[in-house]
Design a protein around this motif. Structure first.
Motif, PDB file in Angstrom:
ATOM      1  N   THR A  93       0.833  -1.196   0.000  1.00  0.00           N
ATOM      2  CA  THR A  93       0.000   0.000   0.000  1.00  0.00           C
ATOM      3  C   THR A  93       0.872   1.252   0.000  1.00  0.00           C
ATOM      4  O   THR A  93       2.088   1.173   0.204  1.00  0.00           O
ATOM      5  CB  THR A  93      -0.915   0.057   1.234  1.00  0.00           C
ATOM      6  N   ARG A 124       0.919   3.428   2.314  1.00  0.00           N
ATOM      7  CA  ARG A 124       1.489   3.512   3.677  1.00  0.00           C
ATOM      8  C   ARG A 124       2.747   2.661   3.772  1.00  0.00           C
ATOM      9  O   ARG A 124       3.740   3.071   4.373  1.00  0.00           O
ATOM     10  CB  ARG A 124       0.466   3.064   4.704  1.00  0.00           C
ATOM     11  N   LYS A 143      -6.493  10.040   3.155  1.00  0.00           N
ATOM     12  CA  LYS A 143      -7.387   9.069   3.809  1.00  0.00           C
ATOM     13  C   LYS A 143      -7.296   7.676   3.185  1.00  0.00           C
ATOM     14  O   LYS A 143      -7.711   6.693   3.792  1.00  0.00           O
ATOM     15  CB  LYS A 143      -8.831   9.566   3.774  1.00  0.00           C
ATOM     16  N   ASP A 144      -6.709   7.592   1.976  1.00  0.00           N
ATOM     17  CA  ASP A 144      -6.611   6.318   1.274  1.00  0.00           C
ATOM     18  C   ASP A 144      -5.221   5.683   1.306  1.00  0.00           C
ATOM     19  O   ASP A 144      -4.995   4.654   0.661  1.00  0.00           O
ATOM     20  CB  ASP A 144      -7.036   6.497  -0.188  1.00  0.00           C
ATOM     21  N   TYR A 145      -4.296   6.253   2.059  1.00  0.00           N
ATOM     22  CA  TYR A 145      -2.928   5.724   2.098  1.00  0.00           C
ATOM     23  C   TYR A 145      -2.880   4.272   2.567  1.00  0.00           C
ATOM     24  O   TYR A 145      -2.056   3.493   2.104  1.00  0.00           O
ATOM     25  CB  TYR A 145      -2.029   6.551   3.021  1.00  0.00           C
ATOM     26  N   ASP A 146      -3.761   3.898   3.503  1.00  0.00           N
ATOM     27  CA  ASP A 146      -3.737   2.533   4.048  1.00  0.00           C
ATOM     28  C   ASP A 146      -4.419   1.515   3.137  1.00  0.00           C
ATOM     29  O   ASP A 146      -4.212   0.311   3.305  1.00  0.00           O
ATOM     30  CB  ASP A 146      -4.398   2.497   5.422  1.00  0.00           C
ATOM     31  N   THR A 147      -5.235   1.976   2.199  1.00  0.00           N
ATOM     32  CA  THR A 147      -6.012   1.049   1.380  1.00  0.00           C
ATOM     33  C   THR A 147      -5.627   1.047  -0.102  1.00  0.00           C
ATOM     34  O   THR A 147      -5.989   0.116  -0.814  1.00  0.00           O
ATOM     35  CB  THR A 147      -7.515   1.367   1.487  1.00  0.00           C
ATOM     36  N   THR A 148      -4.895   2.063  -0.547  1.00  0.00           N
ATOM     37  CA  THR A 148      -4.513   2.116  -1.953  1.00  0.00           C
ATOM     38  C   THR A 148      -3.342   1.182  -2.205  1.00  0.00           C
ATOM     39  O   THR A 148      -2.257   1.361  -1.653  1.00  0.00           O
ATOM     40  CB  THR A 148      -4.144   3.554  -2.368  1.00  0.00           C
ATOM     41  N   ARG A 149      -3.570   0.178  -3.026  1.00  0.00           N
ATOM     42  CA  ARG A 149      -2.542  -0.812  -3.356  1.00  0.00           C
ATOM     43  C   ARG A 149      -1.659  -0.294  -4.482  1.00  0.00           C
ATOM     44  O   ARG A 149      -2.117   0.369  -5.405  1.00  0.00           O
ATOM     45  CB  ARG A 149      -3.187  -2.112  -3.782  1.00  0.00           C
TER      46      ARG A 149
END
Length: 65
Positions: free
Chosen positions: A16, A18, A43-49
């Motif tokens: 990700t 992150r 807000k999408d750092y943890d979920t964006t692959r």
């Protein structure tokens, strides 16, 4: 392998945004992230692959006056 600010980084499945920030030790609070020219909201750092072969740009925002 992916490129982060033009430097190679080993890629792994499920990586990700992150994970990239941790691997490169980026801790600055104001960052702008692009993955293959697409803006990634904080807000999408943890979920964006991150796909294998991606080009990631990390830009540090600096303000002053």
């Amino acid at each position: 392998m992916i490129l982060v600010n033009e430097e190679a980084l080993d890629w792994h499945a499920g990586m990700t945004v992150r994970d990239v920030l941790k691997a490169k030790n980026y801790r600055f609070p104001l960052l702008v992230i692009h993955v293959n020219d697409a803006l990634v909201p904080k807000k999408d750092y943890d979920t964006t692959r991150i796909p294998d072969g991606a080009v990631v740009k990390v830009i540090h925002l600096i303000s002053g006056g």
